[in-house]
Design a protein around this motif. Sequence first.
Motif, PDB file in Angstrom:
ATOM      1  N   ASN A  38      51.340  48.927  36.501  1.00 28.64           N
ATOM      2  CA  ASN A  38      51.413  50.196  36.525  1.00 28.64           C
ATOM      3  C   ASN A  38      50.931  51.056  37.624  1.00 28.64           C
ATOM      4  O   ASN A  38      51.244  51.968  37.760  1.00 28.64           O
ATOM      5  N   ASN A  39      50.303  50.500  38.488  1.00 26.29           N
ATOM      6  CA  ASN A  39      49.552  51.141  39.772  1.00 26.29           C
ATOM      7  C   ASN A  39      49.747  49.952  40.878  1.00 26.29           C
ATOM      8  O   ASN A  39      50.005  49.011  40.858  1.00 26.29           O
ATOM      9  N   ASP A  40      49.605  50.678  42.029  1.00 29.66           N
ATOM     10  CA  ASP A  40      49.734  49.653  43.260  1.00 29.66           C
ATOM     11  C   ASP A  40      48.557  49.232  43.644  1.00 29.66           C
ATOM     12  O   ASP A  40      48.063  48.780  44.573  1.00 29.66           O
ATOM     13  N   TYR A  41      47.610  49.523  42.589  1.00 32.68           N
ATOM     14  CA  TYR A  41      46.032  48.843  43.077  1.00 32.68           C
ATOM     15  C   TYR A  41      45.782  48.084  41.816  1.00 32.68           C
ATOM     16  O   TYR A  41      46.086  48.387  40.657  1.00 32.68           O
ATOM     17  N   HIS A  42      44.796  47.044  42.128  1.00 34.05           N
ATOM     18  CA  HIS A  42      43.925  46.437  41.126  1.00 34.05           C
ATOM     19  C   HIS A  42      42.686  47.020  41.135  1.00 34.05           C
ATOM     20  O   HIS A  42      42.134  47.745  41.933  1.00 34.05           O
ATOM     21  N   TYR A  43      42.089  47.073  39.958  1.00 36.85           N
ATOM     22  CA  TYR A  43      40.774  47.774  39.879  1.00 36.85           C
ATOM     23  C   TYR A  43      39.702  46.846  39.052  1.00 36.85           C
ATOM     24  O   TYR A  43      40.346  46.113  38.310  1.00 36.85           O
ATOM     25  N   GLN A  44      38.577  47.095  39.578  1.00 34.77           N
ATOM     26  CA  GLN A  44      37.540  46.294  39.191  1.00 34.77           C
ATOM     27  C   GLN A  44      36.932  46.977  37.772  1.00 34.77           C
ATOM     28  O   GLN A  44      36.166  47.860  37.911  1.00 34.77           O
ATOM     29  N   THR A  45      37.487  46.336  36.517  1.00 33.37           N
ATOM     30  CA  THR A  45      36.992  47.075  35.626  1.00 33.37           C
ATOM     31  C   THR A  45      35.739  47.121  35.149  1.00 33.37           C
ATOM     32  O   THR A  45      35.131  48.183  34.637  1.00 33.37           O
ATOM     33  N   ALA A 317      35.423  39.664  31.890  1.00 34.14           N
ATOM     34  CA  ALA A 317      36.399  39.354  33.073  1.00 34.14           C
ATOM     35  C   ALA A 317      35.921  37.822  33.507  1.00 34.14           C
ATOM     36  O   ALA A 317      36.892  37.056  34.169  1.00 34.14           O
ATOM     37  N   GLN A 318      34.842  37.412  33.355  1.00 35.13           N
ATOM     38  CA  GLN A 318      34.356  36.055  33.486  1.00 35.13           C
ATOM     39  C   GLN A 318      35.599  35.148  32.999  1.00 35.13           C
ATOM     40  O   GLN A 318      35.926  34.188  33.513  1.00 35.13           O
ATOM     41  N   ILE A 319      35.731  35.423  31.683  1.00 32.11           N
ATOM     42  CA  ILE A 319      36.830  34.174  30.900  1.00 32.11           C
ATOM     43  C   ILE A 319      38.219  34.605  31.473  1.00 32.11           C
ATOM     44  O   ILE A 319      38.802  33.613  31.773  1.00 32.11           O
TER      45      ILE A 319
END
Length: 404
Positions: A38-45, A317-319
Amino acid sequence: MKKPHIVILGAGYGGMMTAAKLQKSMKANEAVITLVNNNDYHYQTTWLHENAAGTLHHERTKIKIKDVIDSRKIELVLDEVICIKPEEKLVKLAKQELTYDYLVIGLGFEPATFGIPGLEENSFSIGNINNARAIREHLDYNFASYHNESEKNAARLNIVIGGGGFTGIEFAGELANRIPQLCKEYDIEKTQVRLIVLEGASTVLPGFDEKLVAYAMNSLASRGVEFINEALLKECNRDSIVFEKDGKRRELPTMTTIWAAGVRANTVVEKSGFMTNSGKVKVQSDMSTPDFDNVFVIGDCSLILDHDTGIPLPSTAQIAIQQAEIVAHNVKAKVRGWKLKTFVPNLLGTIASLGNDDAIAVVSGRRLFGWKASVMKKMSDNHYLLKLGGLGLLMRKGKFNFFY
Ligand SMILES: Cc1cc2nc3c(=O)[nH]c(=O)nc-3n(C[C@H](O)[C@H](O)[C@H](O)COP(=O)(O)OP(=O)(O)OC[C@H]3O[C@@H](n4cnc5c(N)ncnc54)[C@H](O)[C@@H]3O)c2cc1C
């Protein structure tokens, strides 16, 4: 011959890593690959609590998808996933429909408010860049408004974090560091600000090593954080909350409630008719769904039970990253007619940040706290960036402020 179509839903930890691995390991003539986000970016949650507190700008957390994904190998579709029709091998997006041969679902989590009155309408949650940005702006607005009103309103300076789990404690650590700056900027005495963690259990970070929990509480308390344990949030209003403690209902004036006590898998999964358990798909050992062997589920949308204890693995995130490596292999194996691999989690440890230079961790059975744990956390974040986008991405987005 028509090339098989691989569709990946969600460019989070799981989806991005699956895409990056497929991009490296599959030839362009083997399959058509589409990544939907849904966005043109990935974010580090895992950095969002810093953006929400205002200690890290959200631009640092965003990674342009095109900086990692090669558009000659993977098509990026910017759209909202509405639902999946697995019998028809079809995904409905807001603006179009996609058919697939193989599907990877990595749509992450949503807040769960458990029907607590007013919580959905009046609280914030830390789930994406937009939420985090809104929290930072809201905090600034309330501090700025305090002296602008003839009748001083304590609710503007009382901040409640609902839930003393990992997200709540990590946010408390960042905000405790930001509050002195906010006070200085808006001419407010630090003693007028209250930052309260409201937790239902008898301790924050339930289940974590007791000595480390004590360390975390001392560290946060020394920076002004208050803890109200064994307290249940009953109501959230625009300018107050109601909670129950020791059988009594109490009201606390606040215009800022950050709900960090519950998340659930993205509701798209349940709405699409997959067999779910608490909203998640209990995947097979190869990460495919029990009903559709061409559909794989990763990250927070998937449910995996610990082999020894039978307890669900935590959503981390690790999993998600580890699962992505297996799913990328298994999708490729399906296309090539190879044998599929089994996902075996490798739990490397747990680290909770308490602010920029403080953290607690259990890594390989060893307890760490303070700057050592904090360095460990930053190194683990940097390792992810290196794995995802190589040295270039690490140098642009990595955290190298190890000792301050
Ligand atoms: C503040 C915070 C701190 C955390 N700290 C840690 C930590 O230290 N260590 C750790 O291991 N885990 C941590 N976690 C948990 C971790 O972030 C999650 O487990 C992880 O993000 C799950 O990855 P995922 O790939 O399933 O989904 P996500 O990373 O959440 O990605 C989902 C993606 O799907 C997209 N998307 C969602 N819905 C749609 C839709 N309908 N249409 C199109 N796109 C959509 C989103 O924009 C996003 O890009 C933290 C979580 C939070 C909130």
